[in-house]
Design an enzyme around this catalytic site. Sequence first.
Site, PDB file in Angstrom:
ATOM      1  N   SER A  78      48.065  23.023   3.289  1.00 30.64           N
ATOM      2  CA  SER A  78      47.914  22.993   4.731  1.00 30.64           C
ATOM      3  C   SER A  78      46.464  23.336   5.094  1.00 30.64           C
ATOM      4  CB  SER A  78      48.932  23.925   5.391  1.00 30.64           C
ATOM      5  OG  SER A  78      49.066  23.613   6.753  1.00 30.64           O
ATOM      6  N   HIS A 106      56.878  19.957   6.125  1.00 28.19           N
ATOM      7  CA  HIS A 106      55.780  20.843   5.784  1.00 28.19           C
ATOM      8  C   HIS A 106      56.298  21.876   4.835  1.00 28.19           C
ATOM      9  CE1 HIS A 106      51.678  22.009   6.748  1.00 28.19           C
ATOM     10  NE2 HIS A 106      52.037  23.268   6.801  1.00 28.19           N
ATOM     11  N   ASP A 136      56.518  15.542   7.902  1.00 32.42           N
ATOM     12  CA  ASP A 136      55.751  16.750   8.217  1.00 32.42           C
ATOM     13  C   ASP A 136      55.210  16.674   9.641  1.00 32.42           C
ATOM     14  OD1 ASP A 136      53.957  18.882   8.382  1.00 32.42           O
ATOM     15  OD2 ASP A 136      53.235  18.608   6.340  1.00 32.42           O
TER      16      ASP A 136
END
Length: 133
Positions: free
Chosen positions: A11, A133, A98
């Site tokens: 991320s 995610h 995501d």
Amino acid sequence: SEGRVGIQGGSAGGMLVGASMNLARDGLLGAVVGEVPFVDVLNTMCDTTLPLTPPEWPEWGNPIESKEEYDYIQSYSPYDQVTKRRYPHVLATGGLADPRVTYWEPAKWVAAIRKMRTDDGMSLCKINMGAGH
């Protein structure tokens, strides 16, 4: 040892490893792994249709309203800083569902590295079709 260092991040940490890769001296890194890496920072922060973009402006800056913030984000955004050079082996992963880091960020980043790399290293992208995610 030179060329035997590997870095990994996910991320926003993926943005960090992408920026670090771009700044690292030639030959230092052997491998970079970005897990759902936030690497297309400038385009994402300019896209008001993404639900998480406007709430993130206080932290990341608003490149739409500020040329200074636009220039600053562009200066470190991994995707925007891919240049013609040697790169370490790269693996970027993403998740089709995501909502935070869109699947096209790692795909675009790897495509740019493939186009610009001057060596025969690997540039791999794996998108998990059932993951977020």
